[in-house]
Design an enzyme around this catalytic site. Sequence first.
Site, PDB file in Angstrom:
ATOM      1  N   GLU A  17      35.236 -20.829  16.082  1.00 33.09           N
ATOM      2  CA  GLU A  17      35.906 -21.013  17.364  1.00 33.09           C
ATOM      3  C   GLU A  17      35.314 -20.359  18.364  1.00 33.09           C
ATOM      4  OE1 GLU A  17      40.116 -21.028  18.221  1.00 33.09           O
ATOM      5  OE2 GLU A  17      40.469 -20.614  16.063  1.00 33.09           O
ATOM      6  N   ASP A  23      46.935 -15.580  24.643  1.00 36.62           N
ATOM      7  CA  ASP A  23      46.248 -14.680  24.379  1.00 36.62           C
ATOM      8  C   ASP A  23      46.647 -13.277  24.172  1.00 36.62           C
ATOM      9  OD1 ASP A  23      44.125 -16.172  22.960  1.00 36.62           O
ATOM     10  OD2 ASP A  23      43.267 -16.573  25.133  1.00 36.62           O
TER      11      ASP A  23
END
Lengths: 392, 256
Positions: free
Chosen positions: B46, B57
């Site tokens: 990724e 995040d």
Amino acid sequence: MNYFVDKNGYYGQFGGAFIPELLYPNVKELEDNYLKILESESFKKEFKELLDNYVGRPTPLYLAKRLSEKYGATIYLKREDLCHTGAHKINNTIGQILVAKKLGKKRIIAETGAGQHGVATATVCALMNLECVVFMGEVDIKRQAPNVARMKMLGAKVVPAKSGSKTLKDATNEAIRDWIGNPADTYYLIGSVVGPHPYPDMVARLQSIISKEMKEQLLEQTGNENPDMIIACVGGGSNAAGAFYHYLDNEDVKLIAVEAAGLGVYSGQSAATSQLGDVGVLHGSKTILMQDEYGQVTEPYSISAGLDYPGIGPLHAYLHESKRAVFMNATDQEALDSAYELTKTEGIIPALESAHALAVLPKMKFKKEQVIVINLSGRGDKDLETYITHLK
Amino acid sequence: MGSRLNKILKENKKLLSVFFTAGFPKLNDTEVIIKSLESSGVDFIEVGLPYSDPLADGPTIQHSSSVALENGINLDIIFNQLEALKNSVKIPLVLMGYINQIIKYGEEKFCQKCKDCGIETIIIPDLPMIEYESHYQQLFTNYGISNVFLITPQTSEERIRKIDKITNAFIYVVASSSITGAKGEISSKQIAYFERIQKMNLKSTLIAGFGISNKSTFNTVCKYVNGAIIGSAFINFLDKNGTGNSSNFVKNIVKN
């Protein structure tokens, strides 16, 4: 044209709920319930009682005679500065804390820039005996010390946002992250007409008390519930949304939204989002935001912490695009000058945010009989240090 | 779909994916990181597209994004880096970025660039299913791009079934209801959640992420799902050790 949110949570192309899947249940729960709650008799009764007896509503609509004389118009000030805690922000926090209670939430989180929304949230949490956590940029904590002290005295925990630019946008990111981590018991009390649907609509409805009263008061004082023009400042845009709300469909009433131009719209130190931004997604909603060519959100600047935000609410993005509202702006200096002017002509010290709304008066031509309402969204106590520093 | 990723997803093994942030720790580390991850046995990678406001995040990845942006990374540089690797890297690359980056870059142009770089799968954590269906599904399909949806412990069964139906890559199973960041262990609550998902007999491959940081957590989640993505733990590793020993990180997880 329709200027209200559609069934999918959009104003034209703006709005929606661009949220991580982790937030979906929270936002969905709110979306499914907010109208039911807001329209219930028990909510309406409790909301009205608190607005009347705790906030001090209705706020006066004041004919500013000397200001009117100076600008050759009939200028009224909607005195949101006289609300408890010093600004219109409390209209929204009172409403949302009642929503949170009906949803059975135990813990309230909020973001704040200048600290006004943080104080308004901490206030209603104290009132309702609910745990309160306010996220605030580390930079803002330093420059807004009195409001930090107020929040702490009210029992709130103030958490510094240390990421990015350490200001309002980062405080908002941190609040959203906290919500992701605490999905079940926590309610996110957003302070403006921003964020994923249904927040922009819910906050606009809660603030719409401003234009509702305006109508009644204008009818009583002038015999006509419609002014020629309403002027309000726009950061995220909650006071403007409230001041415009009941006039959105009446195109005879001109709406003026005033953004902060900082050191000048194109100086690189500005928060005039509608002039500098373009379409994108910020804090869960499709709107106009300030960004670079790769979609990285850029840092706004304004002397007024309440207008120092890189986006505007999706309703305002739509009012701008459809030209229903005229977007103007005022620099730091113009706002300061207008604040000193109002203080000397009317004996009212406005918040720096509200001073931006006043600052477009010298830029326009009026007729004496024209009725202008300026939404004086907050009082200037919190800005005294800035005012003293800049006083020549 | 006959993509490279789909072939790998069908293999009957514990799939390991590693996430890194493009442009971190240094602007041009993309190539060395991808190559060392590939050579150490990672099944797919990724690639995080650094964003100024990465809502989904945690602090670790957020910090790596800030550093990458300060290093001067942008989407054009990333696409150039990836295009240069197109022929030498065999394992699939998955892009992870935020919707505003794609809108501003131009949705069509973004898809074309993905195609040019051989990217067939993307993860956009703030693109909800309803927006995907109404505005992006057709476009992505036109460019052979599969979108990955996330499910969490709070996602209803009905919604999981719907996501399963429109998924043609894998479902990203968020292992804990929190933002990304190494936690160190898998709780009994999480296991109950994995078992619940397992019993649903979904058609899609399930890859877990969020809170998977080491060999032990990787092995535990792989009892219930087809594989896992390690992100923050690898970013921490890079932060401490630089890119030189990336393969050691992977070996510590996959060795028996």
